[in-house]
Motif scaffolding. Structure first.
Motif, PDB file in Angstrom:
ATOM      1  N   THR A 102       1.864  -5.608   3.504  1.00  0.00           N
ATOM      2  CA  THR A 102       2.207  -4.200   3.703  1.00  0.00           C
ATOM      3  C   THR A 102       2.928  -3.995   5.029  1.00  0.00           C
ATOM      4  O   THR A 102       2.709  -4.741   5.987  1.00  0.00           O
ATOM      5  N   ALA A 103       3.771  -2.976   5.061  1.00  0.00           N
ATOM      6  CA  ALA A 103       4.456  -2.572   6.292  1.00  0.00           C
ATOM      7  C   ALA A 103       3.951  -1.212   6.761  1.00  0.00           C
ATOM      8  O   ALA A 103       4.583  -0.560   7.584  1.00  0.00           O
ATOM      9  N   ASN A 104       2.783  -0.803   6.269  1.00  0.00           N
ATOM     10  CA  ASN A 104       2.313   0.578   6.409  1.00  0.00           C
ATOM     11  C   ASN A 104       1.465   0.761   7.669  1.00  0.00           C
ATOM     12  O   ASN A 104       0.244   0.644   7.636  1.00  0.00           O
ATOM     13  N   LYS A 105       2.115   1.094   8.775  1.00  0.00           N
ATOM     14  CA  LYS A 105       1.414   1.236  10.056  1.00  0.00           C
ATOM     15  C   LYS A 105       0.442   2.410  10.057  1.00  0.00           C
ATOM     16  O   LYS A 105      -0.643   2.325  10.638  1.00  0.00           O
ATOM     17  N   ALA A 106       0.824   3.526   9.421  1.00  0.00           N
ATOM     18  CA  ALA A 106      -0.061   4.697   9.409  1.00  0.00           C
ATOM     19  C   ALA A 106      -1.363   4.385   8.689  1.00  0.00           C
ATOM     20  O   ALA A 106      -2.449   4.762   9.142  1.00  0.00           O
ATOM     21  N   LEU A 107      -1.279   3.688   7.573  1.00  0.00           N
ATOM     22  CA  LEU A 107      -2.470   3.315   6.825  1.00  0.00           C
ATOM     23  C   LEU A 107      -3.329   2.349   7.627  1.00  0.00           C
ATOM     24  O   LEU A 107      -4.547   2.504   7.734  1.00  0.00           O
ATOM     25  N   LEU A 108      -2.703   1.329   8.193  1.00  0.00           N
ATOM     26  CA  LEU A 108      -3.448   0.308   8.923  1.00  0.00           C
ATOM     27  C   LEU A 108      -4.102   0.873  10.181  1.00  0.00           C
ATOM     28  O   LEU A 108      -5.188   0.437  10.570  1.00  0.00           O
ATOM     29  N   ALA A 109      -3.464   1.838  10.813  1.00  0.00           N
ATOM     30  CA  ALA A 109      -4.011   2.396  12.046  1.00  0.00           C
ATOM     31  C   ALA A 109      -5.355   3.084  11.814  1.00  0.00           C
ATOM     32  O   ALA A 109      -6.165   3.179  12.734  1.00  0.00           O
ATOM     33  N   ASP A 110      -5.600   3.541  10.589  1.00  0.00           N
ATOM     34  CA  ASP A 110      -6.849   4.235  10.294  1.00  0.00           C
ATOM     35  C   ASP A 110      -7.773   3.473   9.356  1.00  0.00           C
ATOM     36  O   ASP A 110      -8.991   3.704   9.365  1.00  0.00           O
ATOM     37  N   TYR A 111      -7.200   2.554   8.563  1.00  0.00           N
ATOM     38  CA  TYR A 111      -8.011   1.931   7.506  1.00  0.00           C
ATOM     39  C   TYR A 111      -7.985   0.402   7.535  1.00  0.00           C
ATOM     40  O   TYR A 111      -8.357  -0.238   6.540  1.00  0.00           O
ATOM     41  N   THR A 112      -7.590  -0.195   8.646  1.00  0.00           N
ATOM     42  CA  THR A 112      -7.579  -1.659   8.710  1.00  0.00           C
ATOM     43  C   THR A 112      -8.945  -2.234   8.384  1.00  0.00           C
ATOM     44  O   THR A 112      -9.066  -3.223   7.649  1.00  0.00           O
ATOM     45  N   GLY A 113      -9.987  -1.644   8.934  1.00  0.00           N
ATOM     46  CA  GLY A 113     -11.328  -2.162   8.697  1.00  0.00           C
ATOM     47  C   GLY A 113     -11.691  -2.193   7.228  1.00  0.00           C
ATOM     48  O   GLY A 113     -12.167  -3.211   6.709  1.00  0.00           O
ATOM     49  N   GLU A 114     -11.456  -1.103   6.534  1.00  0.00           N
ATOM     50  CA  GLU A 114     -11.772  -1.023   5.109  1.00  0.00           C
ATOM     51  C   GLU A 114     -10.963  -2.039   4.315  1.00  0.00           C
ATOM     52  O   GLU A 114     -11.501  -2.745   3.440  1.00  0.00           O
ATOM     53  N   LEU A 115      -9.675  -2.135   4.605  1.00  0.00           N
ATOM     54  CA  LEU A 115      -8.811  -3.060   3.872  1.00  0.00           C
ATOM     55  C   LEU A 115      -9.162  -4.505   4.197  1.00  0.00           C
ATOM     56  O   LEU A 115      -9.190  -5.365   3.305  1.00  0.00           O
ATOM     57  N   ALA A 116      -9.425  -4.790   5.484  1.00  0.00           N
ATOM     58  CA  ALA A 116      -9.768  -6.154   5.885  1.00  0.00           C
ATOM     59  C   ALA A 116     -11.082  -6.592   5.255  1.00  0.00           C
ATOM     60  O   ALA A 116     -11.239  -7.749   4.847  1.00  0.00           O
ATOM     61  N   ASP A 117     -12.042  -5.690   5.167  1.00  0.00           N
ATOM     62  CA  ASP A 117     -13.323  -6.014   4.532  1.00  0.00           C
ATOM     63  C   ASP A 117     -13.121  -6.353   3.056  1.00  0.00           C
ATOM     64  O   ASP A 117     -13.734  -7.298   2.530  1.00  0.00           O
ATOM     65  N   ALA A 118     -12.270  -5.587   2.391  1.00  0.00           N
ATOM     66  CA  ALA A 118     -12.003  -5.846   0.975  1.00  0.00           C
ATOM     67  C   ALA A 118     -11.310  -7.190   0.785  1.00  0.00           C
ATOM     68  O   ALA A 118     -11.631  -7.944  -0.144  1.00  0.00           O
ATOM     69  N   ALA A 119     -10.357  -7.503   1.670  1.00  0.00           N
ATOM     70  CA  ALA A 119      -9.651  -8.785   1.581  1.00  0.00           C
ATOM     71  C   ALA A 119     -10.610  -9.952   1.802  1.00  0.00           C
ATOM     72  O   ALA A 119     -10.550 -10.980   1.111  1.00  0.00           O
TER      73      ALA A 119
END
Length: 433
Positions: A102-119
């Protein structure tokens, strides 16, 4: 070569998505050789299939969820932007065992933790090099190349629009409004430039950089933010008088509070930067990031921070890594948050300041102003006074002081009868003092 193909779904076909698809198609043989298996585009999710997009019509779909759910998709490339429905789509992909780029900085700035946990739970890759500074490789160096070092500070120019505006203001002497209008005409500023000029874009990137550098989850809400909309031509002229320029900086660093506890400071604001600093020469729409580490010292990454082709380059680099992991086994590094450092309040953040005020031109003014700085524990480095005809312009450059102490000083100055106005307060970075 592996027998199986690596299926790729692309979400979005704007400037970046179009370049990703073009390069994948034009260099398919190269990608196959680099990955060890054919990399095959399974479909592209778009808002509408009613117009010619330069790709086979059978690849296009308006049903992004159905594309993500396909069994023959191994990697999802997201270049839509925004939060929803993208967050849901990425989580769905990760939860079903697909790697995500992903290139989505806005999403990652707030949801990196949630996405990283899922990965991590699904044992798949989540890559996002393109989310910070376009083609400039800075995410992977922080996560991998410097994994054995201690990073103390990351400072960068990470927004091309604001850098173009400030560079043009310095060069031409024009004011902010005229320069912003020109940036819009030239295509450097969006129709609604708020995210750029008010620092939201840079703050999202600062959150990502701070999280990576200091092994601590930092969100956009943790980043202190100021934009450039209040910068004037006079500010640029005043900066030039002390051999500085003005840049919108994203600054992430370790700071130690009065209690001796180490904290993370993440902030975005326009600041004076000496012309001798390497970031001072970064002009136009270019970006640069300086990383300071204990063993490696100072490292600088410079290049095009935005645009379809540069950002696609970073996306495709991540795609190759994710595809190789699919072919040969293994995965990239997981999110590292072991440090769990607290976030430093802005009031405790130390830096230098450049304070410009209009004062009455009479005896005793300078000593009274100096007394207010002293009373609040702010040490003065340089004072410059010029006659303006209707009074005097007084510039005070301080030594390093906490933000709260400077704010108290400015409030006290505003109450003095012979101070007509504190016209600007800019921070001074990069002096080493």
């Amino acid at each position: 070569m592996a027998d199986r193909e690596i299926g790729v779904a692309v979400l979005g076909l704007g400037n970046v998505g179009s370049e990703v698809v073009r390069i994948l198609n034009e260099h398919a043989a190269d990608f196959e050789a680099r990955v060890g298996a054919p990399v095959v585009l399974r479909g592209i999710a778009v808002r509408s299939v009613d117009r010619d997009r330069g790709v086979p019509a059978e690849l296009l779909t308006t049903d992004a969820q159905a594309l993500v759910d396909r069994d023959d998709v191994d990697i999802v490339v997201e270049v839509i932007g925004g939060i929803e429905p993208v967050r849901t789509l990425i989580l769905s992909a990760l939860n079903s065992g697909k790697s995500v780029v992903t290139a989505n900085k806005a999403l990652l700035a707030d949801y990196t933790g949630e996405l990283a946990d899922a990965a991590k739970l699904a044992d798949v890759d989540l890559y996002f090099e393109a989310a910070v500074a376009g083609a400039i490789p800075v995410v992977r160096p922080l996560m991998q190349s410097l994994a054995g070092d201690r990073v103390n500070r990351v400072v960068g120019i990470v927004n091309g629009t604001t850098n173009f505006i400030l560079s043009a203001m310095e060069e031409t002497g024009a004011d902010y409004a005229d320069t912003l209008a020109e940036a819009g005409r030239l295509g450097y500023a969006e129709a609604d430039p708020t995210a750029d000029v008010e620092g939201y874009d840079a703050a999202a990137k600062a959150a990502i950089l701070a999280s990576l550098a200091f092994h601590t989850r930092v969100t956009a809400a943790d980043v202190y933010r100021e934009g450039i909309s209040k910068i004037t031509a006079e500010d640029l002229a005043s900066a030039k008088a002390v051999d500085c320029t003005v840049k919108l900086l994203a600054i992430c660093e370790r700071v130690v509070g009065a209690d001796g506890e180490e904290r993370v400071s993440a902030r975005v604001y326009p600041a004076l930067l000496p012309h001798s600093h390497p970031l001072a020469t970064v002009n136009g729409a270019f970006n640069a990031v300086v990383v300071e580490a204990e063993a490696a010292g100072r490292l600088m990454f410079y290049g095009q921070g935005a645009g379809g082709a540069p950002t696609a380059s970073a996306v495709l680099g991540d795609l190759v890594s994710a595809a190789r992991n699919r072919v040969h086994g293994g995965k990239g590094p997981d999110e590292s948050t072991y440090a769990k450092l607290p976030i430093a309040p802005m009031g405790e953040t130390p830096t230098r300041y450049h304070v410009n005020m209009e004062v009455a031109d009479r005896p005793g003014v300078l000593s009274a102003v100096a007394a207010e700085f002293s009373a609040h524990g702010v040490s003065i480095s340089v004072v410059r006074q010029e006659d303006t005809g209707n009074g005097a312009s007084l510039v005070v450059v301080t030594h390093i002081a906490p933000e709260a102490a400077l704010a108290e000083t400015v409030a006290a100055l505003d109450r003095l009868e012979f101070v007509n106005a504190v016209t600007s307060v800019l921070r001074l970075e990069g002096t080493g003092e």
